[in-house]
Structure formats: C-alpha cells, structure tokens
Design an enzyme around this catalytic site. Structure first.
Site, PDB file in Angstrom:
ATOM      1  N   GLY A 192       0.804  -1.222   0.000  1.00 48.86           N
ATOM      2  CA  GLY A 192       0.000   0.000   0.000  1.00 48.86           C
ATOM      3  C   GLY A 192       0.831   1.263   0.000  1.00 48.86           C
ATOM      4  O   GLY A 192       0.592   2.183  -0.783  1.00 48.86           O
TER       5      GLY A 192
ATOM      6  N   MET B 277       4.739   3.149   2.028  1.00 51.58           N
ATOM      7  CA  MET B 277       5.925   2.917   2.862  1.00 51.58           C
ATOM      8  C   MET B 277       6.296   4.189   3.616  1.00 51.58           C
ATOM      9  O   MET B 277       6.384   5.272   3.039  1.00 51.58           O
ATOM     10  CB  MET B 277       7.069   2.432   1.946  1.00 51.58           C
ATOM     11  CG  MET B 277       8.345   2.162   2.671  1.00 51.58           C
ATOM     12  SD  MET B 277       8.156   0.820   3.902  1.00 51.58           S
ATOM     13  CE  MET B 277       9.331   1.372   5.132  1.00 51.58           C
ATOM     14  N   GLU B 278       6.569   4.004   4.906  1.00 49.81           N
ATOM     15  CA  GLU B 278       6.725   5.126   5.840  1.00 49.81           C
ATOM     16  C   GLU B 278       8.129   5.724   5.900  1.00 49.81           C
ATOM     17  O   GLU B 278       8.494   6.324   6.925  1.00 49.81           O
ATOM     18  CB  GLU B 278       6.314   4.660   7.235  1.00 49.81           C
ATOM     19  CG  GLU B 278       7.267   3.632   7.901  1.00 49.81           C
ATOM     20  CD  GLU B 278       6.831   2.169   7.724  1.00 49.81           C
ATOM     21  OE1 GLU B 278       6.087   1.868   6.772  1.00 49.81           O
ATOM     22  OE2 GLU B 278       7.250   1.331   8.541  1.00 49.81           O
TER      23      GLU B 278
ATOM     24  N   HIS C 128      -1.996   5.938   8.450  1.00 49.44           N
ATOM     25  CA  HIS C 128      -1.138   4.829   8.889  1.00 49.44           C
ATOM     26  C   HIS C 128       0.343   5.198   8.722  1.00 49.44           C
ATOM     27  O   HIS C 128       1.131   5.071   9.670  1.00 49.44           O
ATOM     28  CB  HIS C 128      -1.494   3.577   8.091  1.00 49.44           C
ATOM     29  CG  HIS C 128      -0.705   2.368   8.458  1.00 49.44           C
ATOM     30  ND1 HIS C 128      -1.175   1.395   9.316  1.00 49.44           N
ATOM     31  CD2 HIS C 128       0.544   1.968   8.102  1.00 49.44           C
ATOM     32  CE1 HIS C 128      -0.263   0.459   9.469  1.00 49.44           C
ATOM     33  NE2 HIS C 128       0.795   0.777   8.731  1.00 49.44           N
ATOM     34  N   GLU C 129       0.705   5.644   7.526  1.00 49.41           N
ATOM     35  CA  GLU C 129       2.133   5.942   7.291  1.00 49.41           C
ATOM     36  C   GLU C 129       2.586   7.115   8.153  1.00 49.41           C
ATOM     37  O   GLU C 129       3.699   7.133   8.671  1.00 49.41           O
ATOM     38  CB  GLU C 129       2.401   6.231   5.808  1.00 49.41           C
ATOM     39  CG  GLU C 129       1.933   5.149   4.848  1.00 49.41           C
ATOM     40  CD  GLU C 129       2.312   3.727   5.236  1.00 49.41           C
ATOM     41  OE1 GLU C 129       3.398   3.528   5.803  1.00 49.41           O
ATOM     42  OE2 GLU C 129       1.502   2.800   4.976  1.00 49.41           O
TER      43      GLU C 129
ATOM     44  N   HIS D 117       3.314   6.037  11.658  1.00 51.42           N
ATOM     45  CA  HIS D 117       4.574   5.304  11.788  1.00 51.42           C
ATOM     46  C   HIS D 117       5.736   6.223  12.179  1.00 51.42           C
ATOM     47  O   HIS D 117       6.753   5.746  12.681  1.00 51.42           O
ATOM     48  CB  HIS D 117       4.942   4.648  10.450  1.00 51.42           C
ATOM     49  CG  HIS D 117       4.470   3.219  10.308  1.00 51.42           C
ATOM     50  ND1 HIS D 117       4.598   2.287  11.312  1.00 51.42           N
ATOM     51  CD2 HIS D 117       3.913   2.557   9.261  1.00 51.42           C
ATOM     52  CE1 HIS D 117       4.125   1.114  10.880  1.00 51.42           C
ATOM     53  NE2 HIS D 117       3.693   1.251   9.649  1.00 51.42           N
TER      54      HIS D 117
ATOM     55  N   GLU E  93       3.708  -2.554  13.436  1.00 54.20           N
ATOM     56  CA  GLU E  93       2.551  -2.685  12.547  1.00 54.20           C
ATOM     57  C   GLU E  93       1.235  -2.861  13.304  1.00 54.20           C
ATOM     58  O   GLU E  93       0.239  -2.231  12.962  1.00 54.20           O
ATOM     59  CB  GLU E  93       2.766  -3.821  11.538  1.00 54.20           C
ATOM     60  CG  GLU E  93       3.923  -3.579  10.566  1.00 54.20           C
ATOM     61  CD  GLU E  93       3.817  -2.279   9.771  1.00 54.20           C
ATOM     62  OE1 GLU E  93       2.748  -1.636   9.781  1.00 54.20           O
ATOM     63  OE2 GLU E  93       4.828  -1.891   9.155  1.00 54.20           O
TER      64      GLU E  93
HETATM   65  N1  HT7 Z   1       5.781  -0.836   6.537  1.00 58.17           N
HETATM   66  C1  HT7 Z   1       5.358  -0.964   5.190  1.00 58.17           C
HETATM   67  C2  HT7 Z   1       5.636  -2.325   4.707  1.00 58.17           C
HETATM   68  C3  HT7 Z   1       5.898  -2.405   3.255  1.00 58.17           C
HETATM   69  C4  HT7 Z   1       6.496  -3.462   2.636  1.00 58.17           C
HETATM   70  C5  HT7 Z   1       6.969  -4.649   3.139  1.00 58.17           C
HETATM   71  C6  HT7 Z   1       7.519  -5.568   2.247  1.00 58.17           C
HETATM   72  C7  HT7 Z   1       7.573  -5.283   0.880  1.00 58.17           C
HETATM   73  C8  HT7 Z   1       7.090  -4.106   0.412  1.00 58.17           C
HETATM   74  C9  HT7 Z   1       6.539  -3.200   1.293  1.00 58.17           C
HETATM   75  N2  HT7 Z   1       5.995  -2.001   1.079  1.00 58.17           N
HETATM   76  C10 HT7 Z   1       5.617  -1.508   2.289  1.00 58.17           C
HETATM   77  C11 HT7 Z   1       3.921  -0.680   4.973  1.00 58.17           C
HETATM   78  C12 HT7 Z   1       3.180  -0.320   6.181  1.00 58.17           C
HETATM   79  O1  HT7 Z   1       2.795  -1.174   6.944  1.00 58.17           O
HETATM   80  O2  HT7 Z   1       2.992   0.842   6.433  1.00 58.17           O
HETATM   81 ZN    ZN Z   2       2.559  -0.142   8.655  1.00 59.09          ZN
END
Ligand code: HT7
Ligand code: ZN
Length: 875
Positions: free
Chosen positions: A262, A264-265, A298-299, A302, A321
């Site tokens: 979805g 990435m933080e 969510h992000e 984090h 998480e």
């Molecule tokens: N913490 C992020 C995890 C995530 C991720 C893990 C494995 C491969 C690709 C990825 N892209 C994002 C997402 C989240 O929990 O906010």
């Molecule tokens: Zn997360």
C-alpha cells in the site's frame, strides 16, 4: 532455503555511525558509492570480529578502507555478501556498487516505475542497493547525494532536508539531502523523476510550520487534494490523541504506479502506491477516499510508532505494525462513524485473519521463525496485532493506556526494541502484571470461548461460566490460557439493561463492564438480577476470539433491537443470517426445497423500514455475511451451495421488500453534486445496497433502474454501485455498460483496475473464460502489481464460486500465473498463493486438485524463497 529463528538473534558485531551515499542515477546502470563510518560493537563482548555485510544481486566495483583501495585478498565477495575478516575497531569503508533499476521487476531496492526511479527498502531491499548491515537494529545518520539527467529527472528527493543542489556537466544536476534522525536502512528512500507537487502547510502544537508536499505526475495534479487534507487531519489527530508532534520541516509523499504493497513510511519521504493517493470525485469511490485517509494516516503514525522507535529485529514486526494499525483504526473511527468502522474492521479480521489462523500458514503475532520475512507482513501480524493493542487499551482504560504510550515514547525514543519493551511500559504505567498477556504474541490460533449460564431465581443470581480453548497450530499442539477482556452487558426481556454487580462487590457499577478472563474455565456471578437475562457477550468485539453461546432466535431478536452497543445489534443480525444461510446450505446438499423463514424476512423488513437510523450503520446491518465468512462456519466448504443459498436469500428479500428497497433508494437521492465529504456516503451505500437487492431478483425493471443509475451517475460510487450488480447479470445491458465504462475511462489506471476486477468477480458461469481473455487485453500487465491483483487476485480471492469450479480450471489458471510471477516478482507471486493454503477445508476432489497445483509449483526449478515457503508450508 534457510530458516531464520527468533532464538538465534545476536547483537550486531559492528555499528554504523554515518552513511554517505552518492547515486549516479540512470535507469539501466546506476552507480552507488557508499561511505560508512563504523565501529566494533563492544556490547557483544567478543573482541575483534569479521565484518559481514549483506548484499543481494549486487556487483561490487570498488572497495576502500580508510581511503586506501583494499586488495582482493583482504575480503571475500559474492553477490549476497561482502566479508572483511580484519578491520580496525573504528574505520571508514567506501563501497562502490553497480545496479540496474530498469531490470528490477521485483520492485525491491532501487527500481523504475514508468519513467521515474524510486526505492522500496523494507524489509530487506537496501541490500539490493549497496552492501550494508541491513538489519533494523543498526541505526545511522544518512547524507545522500543524487545525480541525474535534469530533463528526465528534474525532481530529486531523499529523506530529511535538502542541503544543497546545483548543475552538473552534460545536462545533469544534483541534490544533497541530510536526515538528522538516526534510522535503520529499511527507512531509506530516494525518488528521481519528472513530478509536480501539491503543497500545503501544517502548524504543529509547538508553533512550527511544516511543509507538506504530495508528488505526482503532471496529469494527476488535480487528484491530490484529499491526500493532503487527510495528512493534515492525521497530524492534528496524533497531536490531540497521543501528544505526538511531527519532527522534520518537510513531509513528502510520492505516488508511484508500480508498488508491491500500500505505502511505505520512509522517514520524511513516504512512497505510496498511487491508488492510495490519487482521487477525484468522478474516478474514486467513497471507499477509495476512506482508504486514502486510512493509509495516509497509517504511514504518518509510523513516524513515531516505527521510525522514532523501531523494531530490534523482524520478529518484532507487530511492535510497529499492530500498534500503527490500531492507531489508524482509531483515527478513521474518529473521522467517520465509530461503530461502522468497528464493524468493517471486525469483518476483515474474521474473514481473513481467522482463516489464516486456522490453516497451515498460522503463526503467532510474533513468529518464531521465517524463511522469507516478506511473507510475514500478514493479517496476523498487522490486524490480530492491532487487536492485541486494542485489548491492552480495554484492560488499562483510556488514561492508563495513554500513560503507557507516553512511557514507551519516553523510555525508547531513538531505539530499536522488542514487543516486550512495549508491553512492559504498559504494565508499568497501568500497575499491572501482563506476563500472561504476552501469550497473545507467542501463541497462534483463534481462541474459542464456550460460555454457559445459569440463573438462580430464588437468590436472583446469574452465573456465567467461561471456558477457553485454542486449537492446535503448526508447531504448537497445546496452548496455555490467554488473558483477555470480555466486555458484556445483561438485558432483561423487556430490553432494559441491568446494572451489574459481581458477587463480592458493594454496589453495581454501570450496565456494561469488562471481565478479565485468565483461566481455562472461570465463573462470574452477578447479583440482584431480577429475571433470567439475555447476555450481550463480547461487546464491541473486545477480544479476537470466537464465542459459542446457545442464543435462541428470540434472544437474538432482542439484542438486535435493543442492545445499547450498536456493534452487538449488528452482530445479532449476522448470527441470525449465518444460521439461516448455513441451514439453506444443508437443504441444498440434501436436495430439500429452499425457504427463507418468515420471522427473518419480517425482522429484515423492520430494520429496512427504520430509515431514521444512520444509513451507513443500516447498510451494514442489511448486508448478509460474505461468502468467505460463511465458508469459515462450515465443516467442509461447499462454494456452490454457499453462493446459491446466499443468492436465494438476497433475491427473496429483494422480492418481498421490493417497495421498501425502492423507498430506501428514494430517501437517498442526492440533491447536490457529489462531494466525498458531503456526509452522504452512508446514504450512497444504502442506496446501492438496495439496488443490488432489487437486481438480485433478476427483474427487468431492476435492470433498467441499474442502467439509469449507471448512465446518470456523477460519481464513481454510484457508477460502480450500478455496474457491479450489472456485471453479475446475464443480460444484454451488461456488456453494453462494461464497454461504455471502458471507453470512458481508458487511460485512467485506477479505474481500469476496477474494470478488470468487476469482470473477475462476476458470479456468471463464463467468468474464467473472460479472465483468460483479459490476460491478453492490451491493458493487462502482469508486471504491474495493482493490475495483477485486479484480475488474478480478485478472481482467486473474491470469487469463491468461480475460482473453486469443480473442474479445477481455476486452480491451474492461478498456478500458471504464480509460476510466471515467480521469477518476475516473488512477493506478488507468494501473496497470490494463499487461496491454495486453504485446500484442507474443501471436499476430497477439490483437495486433490489444489494439492496437485501446489506440488506442481514446488517442483518448479528456481523457485523463489517467498513462493517456496508458502507452498511448502501449505502442503
Ligand atoms: N511498513 C510498510 C511495509 C511495506 C512493505 C513490506 C515488504 C515489501 C514491500 C513493502 N511495502 C511496504 C507498509 C506499512 O505497513 O505501512
Ligand atoms: Zn505499517
């Protein structure tokens, strides 16, 4: 493939203080120069040790130690590892690597998404950029210089603050970024591309102005408003609810089209799947708007729960998480209807996480071992992990929980810690012993609470006996009792809620309370209970468990009509619907005629007639349990019978309550043009649900109603609200509407994903052939995760009846796609494999067919770790 065990954790032999990264960016060949200052970690007590850096698919081009080229006999290198046996206690290493982002179809590390370059480093992607101690407990200060062609990449972004930028020869330019916060490598990010941004500001509680920037392609410039607004709401909410202020001067969000998950933080530079950023009223549904708010939240959350305090190792993943899921759920609950949000979250948990917990891939919230960590970004780690945090909140109360959070931030800011540190902060702040509670992290499986009761008329005492058990899961045949909060109330037959006084207590304390269950079997006696009550058990779903209590239909009717907890009113209706549909499944299997009971039809009509209720809640109450949830209730899953039974109930209700559904639609006719924040999303939900019941009858009048709505809709919610039932209808209007939709939206990725999904989830018998034809469609691209999910994922995970067709054709289709994806993008391939893990739940013939496909996958040479682990564990 090697298994990594939690018990084998050891502290790093070296620590890295600073990292300077120079990127000479080009799609086919990027050169990376990494300058590390590092020192021996004295905490090991081991003295001099070799330095072993992780790598993955890397080409080493240069290596210097303290400024001097290192002769080859002083180190060993493979594409996976760089080891240097002899190092001074403190030194500088300069490592040059070469990578090919354009060829990186796994979308981990540095990769190309269309014309732009971006990174994804969680969990172990940084080692695909340079040799490094790629583990979350090695935290360093980063300074990053990006050099690229100015015309194709005018925007160069990395974490933190930009400290320099300028021109270079040959049409190139550079930018330098410095992040003042120590971070693990998984939070590193860069983006280079031709992007525009929508800017805004947020003034923090201490009066600092933060620049907010949402980066997108030029054509999407007008689709960022909601993401920006959501970000401001999230920042405000975290200050108010948790006292957390943002800590950098800029917060950037970049939308990319090719993304495995979805979002990435990454510190100060979130990278998002474009589906969780881009929205316009014409092209996004109310659900899309809500999902954007949730993921942006969510992000953002984090930044404190994940970035400022991170995980010591990946077994602790739920530390960040589970906690952040809990925080985003609460944020969304405060932004919309709290009961409806709770219902949505529980539905997701029960249909997906409970199924995971009951199968061969079950694992504790804190797993004991893994082959590939990417496989553990699971429903259990995220959503059951979120429920575990929610139980702590329930056990400690609002103030106690907040004190625990404050203590956790105070003690561990800047550290990489374990779940134990978090729970200890809660225990200390709440003055509680949470030793037994820790079992939620280490024991897998969904506990079952069997509850019985007795009423002593003479003594006016009511006793509940609660017995808990938990089924065996892989590697855990026996479980110890859990510590859980059981929220409940007692209702008199007339509906009044009884003030609750437990035996041994002086005075009654309210009509709803939390019992603490800790033993395998435990009794609770309530005094002054005037008549035999109906218990309202597990209010607001206070623990992630299954409750068994012999409710009569009459009890359920009472709870449905009178319970003060809206969640329980919804739940009582669901229990009735499950009973009814499972009964019909048995009738189908026995060849008996089908009838929907009159009391059920009447109760449903009564609900539907009560249009003064909150529409969003009403829509939830009128929605029958999903086929996937019904499947969970059966000993042996019979997808055809489940589908047939559920559809029979839907069409019966549509026919019997035709006028009420029309009236519900009338009430929801919009008077103003659509706006996602117009407070009418619940109304639209109810209106479209009503249409789907009307269309379930198959009557031409309903189809025409659907077509009229489809043609006149001014927003995507209503457009899809009509197109979705049309796509399940064997009528000429179906293909007409689908073709018109495609014509209108060709070129809009997000909407074309929806178009693929509509066809993949159609319950019509020809769906698999359509899906096979769609694989050849010019807009289909297996390399794009959203597109792969929209067709293959949707068909195999959201269309039980067609995927599980008796012939097994659905199974061989899925295995074919998994094998194609195995070398291209192992993470996506592995995620598509989950439907096969449920094979034991089906009849012997389907079991055999699914097993054959799993065996076929396992026999493939060169199987990626991700796919291997899930296939092997499934068999
Ligand atoms: N913490 C992020 C995890 C995530 C991720 C893990 C494995 C491969 C690709 C990825 N892209 C994002 C997402 C989240 O929990 O906010
Ligand atoms: Zn997360």
């Amino acid at each position: 493939h090697r298994t990594i065990h939690q018990k084998d954790y050891s502290v790093p032999d070296y620590l890295i203080d600073t990292v300077e990264l120079d990127f000479d960016l080009a799609p086919e060949c990027t050169r990376v120069l990494s300058r590390l200052t590092l020192h021996l970690n004295h905490d090991t007590g081991n003295g001099q040790r070799p330095l072993v850096l992780n790598g993955d698919d890397l080409k080493l081009v240069s290596l210097k130690l303290d400024g001097v080229e290192l002769p080859t006999e002083y180190y060993q290198v493979t594409d996976q590892q760089l080891s240097i046996p002899d190092l001074p206690e403190r030194c500088t290493l300069e490592i040059g690597t070469e990578i090919n982002p354009a060829a990186n179809s796994a979308l981990s590390g540095l990769y190309a998404s269309g014309p732009m370059l971006c990174t994804q480093c969680e969990a172990e992607g940084f080692r695909r950029i340079t040799y490094f101690l790629d583990r979350p407990d090695v935290m360093a200060i980063y300074t990053v210089t990006l050099k690229a062609d100015k015309k194709s990449c005018p925007v160069l972004l990395a974490n933190g603050n930009r400290t320099a930028q300028g021109e270079l020869p040959e049409g190139r330019h550079y930018a330098t970024w410095h992040d003042p916060f120590k971070k693990p490598s998984y939070l590193f990010a860069l983006v280079a591309g031709d992007l525009v941004h929508k800017a805004g500001t947020f003034t923090t509680c201490s009066g600092r102005t933060v620049n907010l920037e949402i980066y997108v392609e030029e054509k999407n410039r007008d689709k960022c408003d909601h993401a920006l607004l959501s970000l401001k709401r999230a920042m405000q909410w975290d200050e108010e609810e948790f006292g957390r202020e943002y800590d950098l001067d800029t917060y950037m969000v970049v939308a990319v089209d090719d993304f495995n998950m979805g979002a990435m933080e990454n510190k100060g530079l979130n990278i998002f799947n474009s589906r969780y950023v881009l929205a316009s009223p014409e092209s996004a549904t109310d659900a899309d708007y809500q999902a954007i708010e949730e993921v942006i939240g969510h992000e953002y959350f984090h930044n404190w729960t994940g970035n400022r305090i991170t995980c010591r190792d990946w077994f602790q993943l739920s530390l960040k998480e589970g906690l952040t899921i809990y925080r985003d759920q609460e944020f969304s609950a405060d932004m919309q209807s709290r009961p409806v949000k709770r219902i949505e979250d529980v539905k997701l948990l029960r249909s997906s996480q409970f199924a995971e917990d009951a199968g061969p891939l079950a694992h504790p919230v804190r797993p004991e071992s893994y082959v590939e960590i990417n496989n553990f970004y699971s429903m259990t780690v995220y959503h059951k992990g979120g429920e575990v945090i929610r139980m702590l909140r329930t056990l400690l109360g609002k103030e106690g929980f907040r004190r625990g959070m404050d203590l956790y931030f105070e003690r561990h800011d800047g550290q990489a810690v374990r779940v134990d540190e978090f729970v200890q902060a809660m225990a200390d702040a709440g003055g509680r012993d949470l030793t037994q509670f820790m079992r939620w992290y280490d024991q897998a499986g969904t506990p079952v609470l069997s509850i019985s009761d007795s009423y002593d008329e003479a003594a006016k005492t009511y006793t509940l006996t609660v017995s808990q058990s938990c089924p065996p899961t892989p590697g855990q045949p026996e479980k110890l009792p859990f510590h859980l909060p059981l929220a409940l109330g007692l209702l008199e037959r007339g509906g009044r809620e009884i003030p609750l006084r437990l035996s041994g207590e002086g005075a009654a304390g309210g009509t709803s309370r939390v019992l603490e269950v800790t033993e395998a079997s435990q009794s609770f006696s309530f005094l002054d209970v005037p008549s035999r009550p109906v218990p309202s058990l597990l209010r607001n779903f206070s623990a992630p468990v299954k409750v068994q209590y012999p409710y009569s239909d009459e009890d359920l009717m009472l709870l449905m009509a009178q319970d003060s907890d809206p969640f329980q009113r919804w739940e009582a209706g669901q229990i009735q619907a499950v009973k009814l549909i499972c009964g019909l499944v048995a009738d189908i299997q026995a060849g008996r005629p089908l009838v929907v009971s009159e009391p059920f039809i009447a109760a449903f009509g009564k609900l539907l007639a009560d249009l003064d209720q909150d529409s969003a809640f009403l829509a939830e109450a009128l929605t029958l349990p999903a086929e996937s949830y019904l499947a969970e209730q059966l000993e042996v899953i019979d997808p055809e019978a489940i589908h047939q039974a559920r559809e029979f109930v839907r069409s019966t209700l549509g026919e019997r309550h035709w006028d009420l559904f029309l009236a519900a639609r009338e009430k929801c006719v919009a008077r103003e043009p659509y706006h996602p924040d117009d407070g009418l999303s619940g109304c639209r939900k109810l209106k479209n649900l009503s249409l789907s019941y009307l269309m379930a009858t198959g009557k031409q009048q309903a189809i025409e109603l659907g077509m009229r709505q489809f043609e006149s809709a001014d927003n995507m919610t209503d457009s899809l609200g009509a197109l979705s039932p049309l796509s399940n209808c064997d009528c000429p209007e179906r293909s007409q509407a689908l073709a018109a939709f495609y014509q209108c939206w060709q070129g809009d990725r997000g909407v074309i994903d929806k178009w693929f999904t509509l066809q993949a989830t159609s319950r019509l018998p020809g769906t698999l052939s359509e899906v096979l034809a769609l694989l050849e469609h010019p807009d289909f691209d297996l390399r794009n995760p959203n597109r792969a999910r929209s067709l293959i994922g949707a068909f195999s995970q959201a269309n039980q009846v067609r995927f599980h067709e008796k012939s097994g054709a659905g199974y061989s289709f899925l295995a074919d796609q998994i094998l194609k994806l195995n070398s291209m993008n192992p993470q996506i391939a592995a995620r598509l494999l989950t439907p096969f893990s449920r094979w034991r739940r089906f009849d012997p013939s389907r079991q055999e067919l699914m097993k054959q496909q799993l065996q076929r996958i396992l026999a493939e040479p060169g199987l990626a770790r991700d796919v291997y682990e899930l296939a092997a564990k499934s068999l």
